[in-house]
Write an enzyme that holds these catalytic residues in place. Sequence first.
Site, PDB file in Angstrom:
ATOM      1  N   GLU A 269       0.879  -1.182   0.000  1.00  0.00           N
ATOM      2  CA  GLU A 269       0.000   0.000   0.000  1.00  0.00           C
ATOM      3  C   GLU A 269       0.907   1.219   0.000  1.00  0.00           C
ATOM      4  O   GLU A 269       1.346   1.678   1.047  1.00  0.00           O
ATOM      5  CB  GLU A 269      -0.887   0.003   1.261  1.00  0.00           C
ATOM      6  CG  GLU A 269      -1.821  -1.180   1.376  1.00  0.00           C
ATOM      7  CD  GLU A 269      -3.031  -1.087   0.445  1.00  0.00           C
ATOM      8  OE1 GLU A 269      -3.229  -0.034  -0.192  1.00  0.00           O
ATOM      9  OE2 GLU A 269      -3.774  -2.079   0.374  1.00  0.00           O
ATOM     10  N   CYS A 303      -2.506   9.193   2.175  1.00  0.00           N
ATOM     11  CA  CYS A 303      -2.133   8.570   0.891  1.00  0.00           C
ATOM     12  C   CYS A 303      -3.162   8.972  -0.167  1.00  0.00           C
ATOM     13  O   CYS A 303      -2.846   9.038  -1.352  1.00  0.00           O
ATOM     14  CB  CYS A 303      -2.048   7.071   1.031  1.00  0.00           C
ATOM     15  SG  CYS A 303      -3.485   6.356   1.810  1.00  0.00           S
TER      16      CYS A 303
END
Length: 516
Positions: A269, A303
Amino acid sequence: MSQSIQDFGIEKSLSNLGISAENKGVSSGGKYFANGDLLESYSPTDGKLIGKVTTANTADYDQVIETAKKAYVEFRQIPAPKRGELVRQFGLKLREYKDDLGKLVSYEMGKSFQEGLGEVQEMIDICDYAVGLSRQLHGYTMHSERPGHRMYEQYHPLGIIGIISAFNFPVAVWSWNTALAWICGNVTIWKPSEKAPLCGIACQNIITEVLKENNLPEGISTMIVGDHVIGDKMVNDKNVALISFTGSTKVGRIVGTNVAQRFGKSILELGGNNAIIFTENADLNMSIIGAVFGAVGTAGQRCTSTRRLIIHESIFEDVKNRLVKAYGQIKIGNPLDENNHVGPLIDQQAVQQYLDSIEKCKKEGGKFVVEGGVLEGENYESGCYVKPCIAEVENSYEIVQHETFAPILYIMKYKTLDEAIAMQNDVPQGLSSAIMTTDMRQAELFLSQNGSDCGIANVNIGTSGAEIGGAFGGEKETGGGRESGSDVWKYYMRRQTNTINYTDSLPLAQGIKFDL
Ligand code: NAD
């Protein structure tokens, strides 16, 4: 008038969570120990030392692995719905500690208290989700081509799951992984970010309570505070069946390669470079809110933060003016104070990267319509508070292609939707994306195979924030991993195909004859 941390009850929360001035950074089998270097955790909020943590050395790591291995042998034999019961109780405990943990997240990481609470709520939500899932770890059955044969698939746990997490979601990412990993019968080892180690210790204290109350092996959940040295050890350790890594693309590239080298499994991720397309048919009132929250929320350290706005040329000036006005109303300050919208960056290094990116953008020709800068003086003593800024750019600038983890928003113009989609996709990362439009055809094109190439594509919602029910993650340099909802649990299990012959003959597959 500056408010002291006592006004926000942080000391009481630290005490409730079992955080002291000096802490041991390894928790394994119910014991806390550590023999490595000392790490100091300073709050980006007020620059004060929150607590010290002794980190793990490599011998500590070996001990953690042994405890985890033993716990796994016991835990995998517990039926999945009973493992779900452990997660249910964990979710209840998190409800009790929500306020304290949300506050610590805010104080140690710097996101707003509301966002800290939101992070803990995500932990609670994934627990609820995993409890139901613990009765639904289904496999397929299929018809055998051979008479008197039965075929089916089942899922078994993998073993030890290593979780290496980033600073910006210091508690939720751990729980996304653990809630699923545990119901699947795995045990977990967590290396929290060295930039938010106290959040790690607080979470570990909470799960230790649950494990103790249920007389379960405490090696089901172990934690090890350390830097890249311990991270690297986990990544290269054959005992760790799956590495779930959340962090930068730079580190993820090393992690992914090293895990693949030993044929381990990984969930990556990594960084994002998320854009919102503002079409000429956008409802601008809601679109501006989505864009501003996406760009400045968590001080641009998500993110999924909105980094680029791709705006139709016919509304470009209007959107720009509205953004400038909205940015003028943003309040920057102590994130524990709910009057503020934006808190600090995580540390001085992040501030330097923000300043360097602004410089680089200017050199490449970027025109700042809202100027950036570092805030100084009372309330900003930590030196980590920066001004969210906006620059008019070209998508091809090198700096625009790069993820700067700070509140810098790049705006750019387009003529046709195809061109806008091409710009949205023309970056190395592929995490989150959005289109603002009231035109169904535009929305559907954006979501089609000719549209966004990201793991997340939204319509009339910004890029940041996601519900736990969906699979979360992104493509290209974002790593391709998925966490959280949908059928992501399958990443945490190994699939086995079983064929059973209940006849007294042995027919071979594909009609092959082998008579003796
Ligand atoms: P980082 O890559 O600097 O660190 C992440 C973790 O990796 C830390 O725990 C660190 O100690 C560890 N680490 C460092 N070197 C290592 C090595 N060689 N081997 C193993 N582990 C190592 O990231 P960060 O600054 O903490 O976080 C910000 C980044 O994380 C951003 O790029 C952001 O986009 C990304 N992120 C992605 C997601 C997602 O779901 N895609 C979520 C949150 C953050």
